[in-house]
Design an enzyme around this catalytic site. Structure first.
Site, short mmCIF file in Angstrom:
data_model
loop_
_atom_site.label_atom_id
_atom_site.label_comp_id
_atom_site.label_asym_id
_atom_site.label_seq_id
_atom_site.Cartn_x
_atom_site.Cartn_y
_atom_site.Cartn_z
N ASP A 65 -9.42 6.40 -1.67
CA ASP A 65 -8.41 7.15 -2.42
C ASP A 65 -9.05 7.75 -3.66
O ASP A 65 -10.28 7.73 -3.82
CB ASP A 65 -7.23 6.24 -2.78
CG ASP A 65 -7.60 5.16 -3.79
OD1 ASP A 65 -8.81 4.97 -4.09
OD2 ASP A 65 -6.68 4.49 -4.29
N TYR B 114 -6.29 6.64 4.29
CA TYR B 114 -6.47 5.63 3.24
C TYR B 114 -5.67 4.37 3.54
O TYR B 114 -6.21 3.25 3.51
CB TYR B 114 -6.07 6.18 1.87
CG TYR B 114 -5.94 5.08 0.85
CD1 TYR B 114 -7.07 4.49 0.29
CD2 TYR B 114 -4.69 4.57 0.51
CE1 TYR B 114 -6.96 3.44 -0.60
CE2 TYR B 114 -4.56 3.52 -0.38
CZ TYR B 114 -5.70 2.95 -0.94
OH TYR B 114 -5.58 1.91 -1.81
N GLU C 179 0.82 -1.21 0.00
CA GLU C 179 0.00 0.00 0.00
C GLU C 179 0.86 1.27 0.00
O GLU C 179 0.52 2.25 -0.65
CB GLU C 179 -0.96 0.00 1.19
CG GLU C 179 -2.07 -1.03 1.08
CD GLU C 179 -2.94 -0.82 -0.15
OE1 GLU C 179 -3.11 0.33 -0.59
OE2 GLU C 179 -3.46 -1.83 -0.67
#
Length: 329
Positions: free
Chosen positions: A136, A118, A38
């Site tokens: 996002d 996020y 991520e």
């Protein structure tokens, strides 16, 4: 704004299980690996991340391995991905995890260095199956089109409202649902051109599509003009060694290595062998560079002098200087 129905969630999950891409991090439930993926995927294309993700985890397979590494080595393994503050923050987060264990709540994950709303939502849902929305740009684009919502997505209030909308819709398959939304925005509900509505599981539910107004959404602030920086990059060579310096610890490319870089007239280092122009564009800044290969008159003490082999192995130079790397041999 109405919420997502149970049927909409089912359609999306079924689509994702059929159409999801085969990516190196798919299926990983280990929280550290999810965090690495991520962080790498922030503001970076999936295709660019694949190779880096595999190589990085081969070298740093656990948070403990990353925590024990030297920062320069971490940055070397990140070289070319850009946004290097991500690597530094990931390194700091690994040290926290190595000492205290990986937090298993949204609030705990959110406190890790470099982790925002996020990323905390993505790790919480994918690694721990918690109903914590990961919102996002891709997800906001999908949802504003589905609801034909003209709210400005650059405003925190809009993001908060969409997080609440998603939280009410989260199924028990929280990780799949989070990834499905991201995937839909990445490969179907795309920006900059017509979305692939005929391939979308929500084609018959999407208000923007039904109105033929997909490209009206999302609404956001206008882009600011980039700052133009005129600079000279001096590739100083002497006896097979090249001059390097570290950038300041704050600001653009903070703490990374570079060739001597001047926004003002540079000193006279010696004979200029050749020159080359190059442009590198950052999000808010554009560097217009004149590169000079110079036979240095001496080993100037202000710089570190390294061979081509040492540069390749040890020193992380940003891709901004790629145009001049051909002079290093």
């Amino acid at each position: 704004m109405n919420g997502l129905s149970t049927e909409a969630v089912r359609l999306l999950l079924n689509w994702f299980r059929r159409e999801k891409r085969d990516l190196p991090w798919r299926g990983a439930k280990d929280a550290y690996r999810v965090l690495v993926s991520e962080i790498m995927l922030q503001q970076t294309r999936v295709e660019a991340v694949k190779e880096y993700y595999v190589r990085f985890l081969n070298r740093f397979p656990t948070a403990e391995a990353l925590a024990a590494a030297d920062e320069d080595e971490v940055l070397k393994y990140w070289q070319g991905l850009g946004y290097y503050s991500r690597a530094r923050n990931l390194h700091k987060a690994a040290k926290v995890i190595a000492e205290h264990g990986f937090p298993d709540t949204y609030e705990g994950i959110r406190k890790l260095p470099g982790v925002g709303d996020y990323t905390a939502g993505a790790v919480s849902s994918i690694a721990f199956s918690l109903p914590c929305p990961a919102v996002d740009g891709n997800v906001l684009r999908v949802l504003t089109r589905v609801f034909a919502d003209g709210s400005n997505i650059d405003e925190d209030k809009t993001k908060a409202e969409f997080r609440q909308t998603l939280k009410r819709a989260y199924p028990k398959e929280a990780g799949d649902f989070a990834e499905a939304l991201m995937e839909l925005g990445a490969i179907v509900c795309v920006p900059n051109g017509a979305p692939l509505c005929a391939s979308c599981p929500w084609e018959k539910l999407c208000r923007a599509h039904l109105a033929g107004e997909e490209e009206r959404y999302p609404v956001r602030n206008g882009k600011k003009a980039r700052k133009i920086v005129e600079a000279t990059v001096c590739v100083l060579e002497k006896d097979g060694r090249y001059a390097l310096e570290k950038r300041a610890d704050q600001g653009l490319l903070a703490g990374l290595w570079q060739f001597p870089f001047f926004e003002t007239p540079q000193p006279d280092f010696g004979e200029v062998v050749t020159t080359k122009s190059a442009v590198h564009i950052f999000t808010h800044v554009e560097w217009r560079m004149t590169g000079k290969l110079i036979r240095a008159e001496e080993f100037y003490s202000a710089y570190v002098w390294a061979t081509a082999q040492e540069i390749a192995k040890k020193y992380a130079l940003p891709s901004a200087f790629k145009a001049f790397m051909g002079w290093i041999h």
